[in-house]
Design an enzyme around this catalytic site. Structure first.
Site, short mmCIF file in Angstrom:
data_model
loop_
_atom_site.label_atom_id
_atom_site.label_comp_id
_atom_site.label_asym_id
_atom_site.label_seq_id
_atom_site.Cartn_x
_atom_site.Cartn_y
_atom_site.Cartn_z
N TYR A 2 149.29 28.24 2.76
CA TYR A 2 148.07 27.68 2.24
C TYR A 2 147.87 28.24 1.55
O TYR A 2 148.47 29.20 0.33
CB TYR A 2 147.91 29.53 3.42
N LYS A 34 149.44 18.91 6.99
CA LYS A 34 149.29 19.19 8.65
C LYS A 34 147.84 19.36 8.57
O LYS A 34 146.55 20.22 8.01
CB LYS A 34 150.08 20.23 8.91
N HIS A 53 145.45 22.11 15.78
CA HIS A 53 145.77 23.79 14.92
C HIS A 53 145.89 24.14 16.61
O HIS A 53 145.79 24.97 16.75
CB HIS A 53 144.41 24.26 14.60
C1 FNR Z 1 149.57 29.04 14.52
N1 FNR Z 1 149.37 27.71 13.24
C2 FNR Z 1 149.50 28.20 11.89
N2 FNR Z 1 149.79 26.52 11.64
C3 FNR Z 1 149.77 26.55 10.04
O1 FNR Z 1 149.42 25.39 9.71
N3 FNR Z 1 150.01 27.64 9.65
C4 FNR Z 1 149.90 29.31 10.17
O2 FNR Z 1 150.10 30.32 9.90
C5 FNR Z 1 149.89 28.58 11.84
N4 FNR Z 1 149.83 30.72 12.20
C6 FNR Z 1 149.33 29.88 13.91
C7 FNR Z 1 149.47 30.40 14.58
C8 FNR Z 1 149.54 30.87 16.12
C9 FNR Z 1 149.78 31.57 16.86
C10 FNR Z 1 149.66 29.97 16.90
C11 FNR Z 1 150.12 29.87 18.50
C12 FNR Z 1 149.55 29.12 15.83
C13 FNR Z 1 149.39 26.46 14.19
C14 FNR Z 1 150.37 25.22 14.74
O3 FNR Z 1 151.27 25.73 13.22
C15 FNR Z 1 150.51 24.12 15.90
O4 FNR Z 1 149.60 23.56 14.84
C16 FNR Z 1 150.36 24.90 16.28
O5 FNR Z 1 150.18 25.96 17.76
C17 FNR Z 1 150.87 23.62 18.22
O6 FNR Z 1 150.11 23.57 19.21
P1 FNR Z 1 149.94 24.96 19.94
O7 FNR Z 1 151.68 23.71 20.04
O8 FNR Z 1 151.23 25.56 20.02
O9 FNR Z 1 150.50 24.11 21.84
#
Ligand code: FNR
Length: 397
Positions: free
Chosen positions: A133, A258, A282
């Protein structure tokens, strides 16, 4: 018998995770945003897609091995970046990374994680990707990217789909946001989960102290109970394609963007040097009216297939979901919550269990559709249901 031995699918791991974690932590990991329409729709979109079986296909040589961004992966799958892993289990990121290495798949470490990238690089083994990020102070972002470079991370994953934050109202109600707010409610919540207090929070307190965001720039590496001292240190809203071009130039390894849901953005990502893109909403955690990523996939595949590796996530809970994504043109998927439920239920072993479940379901589904290789999965195995009859048609004589 350990509880994870009685888990036969990802939903079972989720149930154990729900019991083990304080409500605030569980809801942070499990829920969506606003009315949670995107969260439900992500699942409904997979359930709507049906597969057509083939029989007598001689499946003795069935293999899930793939080439993923130029290197071998034992499954068409990588672990997605999730900032909260280190609060689901002690050093949860390390547990995830080790489980991924054991399963032969890549692991992505989030900027917001607790275990430092240097420790992960030394201790985890396997293929490691770092998710970025960007920070308001641009130099700080580049310092982090330099750290990931020095630590030997293979790929940089830049997340671009969180421009103005999100509305996750349950986090406010639970007092669970980052920084973590210590309130009567959150203390009661933790006290109701003594096992988590002992094995996660307590273990940090007696080893390294209150967890910190070790992968934030040095000046923001405060304890999770303390704010960054600045309202919005990240600069998602100010990002543009120029940032992508500059990061691409700076990063020598594989470069992934992403959070893409439109063909136009996929094309721009490729034009700005992305080796891969992640088609993602996400996990339904940001825009609640967002299209499901599996529904956005076909137009993106038409636009950039063959020019970049197409990864997809959001809502994958079964091996059959992976088959559907690959059949519709994804090269691989990312898994977020499934392995988080795993580490919450049983640390590294829980994550290994989640990956083993998905592997077994993937193999079985490949067998049903008569495919021995992942590359054989194509759109011909997917049957979308016919459109529902239109109301106009029904009232006509
Ligand atoms: C995320 N995701 C996420 N993505 C990202 O780019 N940086 C991050 O810090 C986070 N943090 C995060 C925390 C939690 C608790 C979750 C559940 C998700 C999104 C993650 O990378 C991904 O895109 C999704 O979780 C995919 O969906 P599913 O497999 O959880 O349904």
């Amino acid at each position: 018998m350990a509880q994870i031995d009685r888990c036969y699918n990802i939903a079972d791991l989720r149930r154990v995770a729900r019991r083990r974690l304080p409500k605030g932590v569980f809801e942070y990991l499990d829920r969506g945003s606003e009315d949670e329409v995107a969260l439900a729709h992500n699942r409904a979109a997979y359930d709507r897609l049906k597969l057509k079986t083939r029989v007598l296909a001689d499946l003795r040589e069935l293999s899930t091995d793939v080439d993923l961004l130029g290197d071998a992966s034992a499954l068409p799958l990588a672990i997605a970046p999730t900032g909260i892993a280190g609060l689901c289990s002690y050093e949860g990121e390390l547990a995830l990374a080790k489980a991924a290495a054991k399963a032969g798949v890549p692991f992505t470490l989030a900027t917001g994680s607790i275990t430092s990238m240097e420790k992960i690089a030394v201790e985890a083994g396997g293929r490691l990707w770092f998710q970025l990020y960007m920070w308001q102070e641009e130099d700080l972002s580049y310092q982090l990217v330099q750290r990931a470079k020095d630590a030997g991370f293979e790929a940089l994953v830049v997340t671009v789909d969180a421009a103005l934050g999100n509305n996750r109202e349950y986090n406010q109600r639970n007092g669970f946001s980052i920084p973590f707010k210590v309130s009567a409610r959150s203390i009661m919540d933790m006290l109701r989960h003594p096992r988590w207090m002992l094995t996660v929070l307590g273990r940090y307190l007696i080893t390294s102290g209150m967890p910190r965001h070790e992968n934030y720039p040095a000046k923001y590496q405060h304890r999770i109970t303390r704010g960054t001292g600045q309202a919005k240190p990240m600069r998602q809203s100010a990002m543009s394609w120029q940032d992508i071009a500059r990061l691409r130039e700076f990063w020598p390894g594989k470069f992934i963007v992403k959070g893409i849901l439109r063909a136009e953005d996929a094309v721009l990502a490729v034009e700005h040097g992305a080796d891969g893109i992640v088609v993602s909403n996400h996990g339904g955690r940001n825009l609640d009216s967002s299209v499901a990523s599996i529904d956005a996939l076909p137009e993106i595949v038409s636009a950039v297939a063959g020019r970049a590796t197409i990864l997809l996530d959001s809502g994958i809970r079964r091996g059959s979901d992976i088959v559907k994504a690959l059949a519709l043109g994804a090269d691989s998927v990312l898994i977020g919550r499934a392995t988080l439920y795993g580490i919450s239920a049983g640390g590294q072993q829980g994550a290994e269990k989640a990956l083993a479940i998905l592997r077994s379901e993937l193999r079985k589904t490949m067998a049903y559709v008569g495919c021995r290789e992942v590359s054989e999965l194509g759109p011909e195995i997917v049957a979308t249901p016919p459109d529902p009859p239109s109301e106009t048609a029904e009232i006509l004589p």
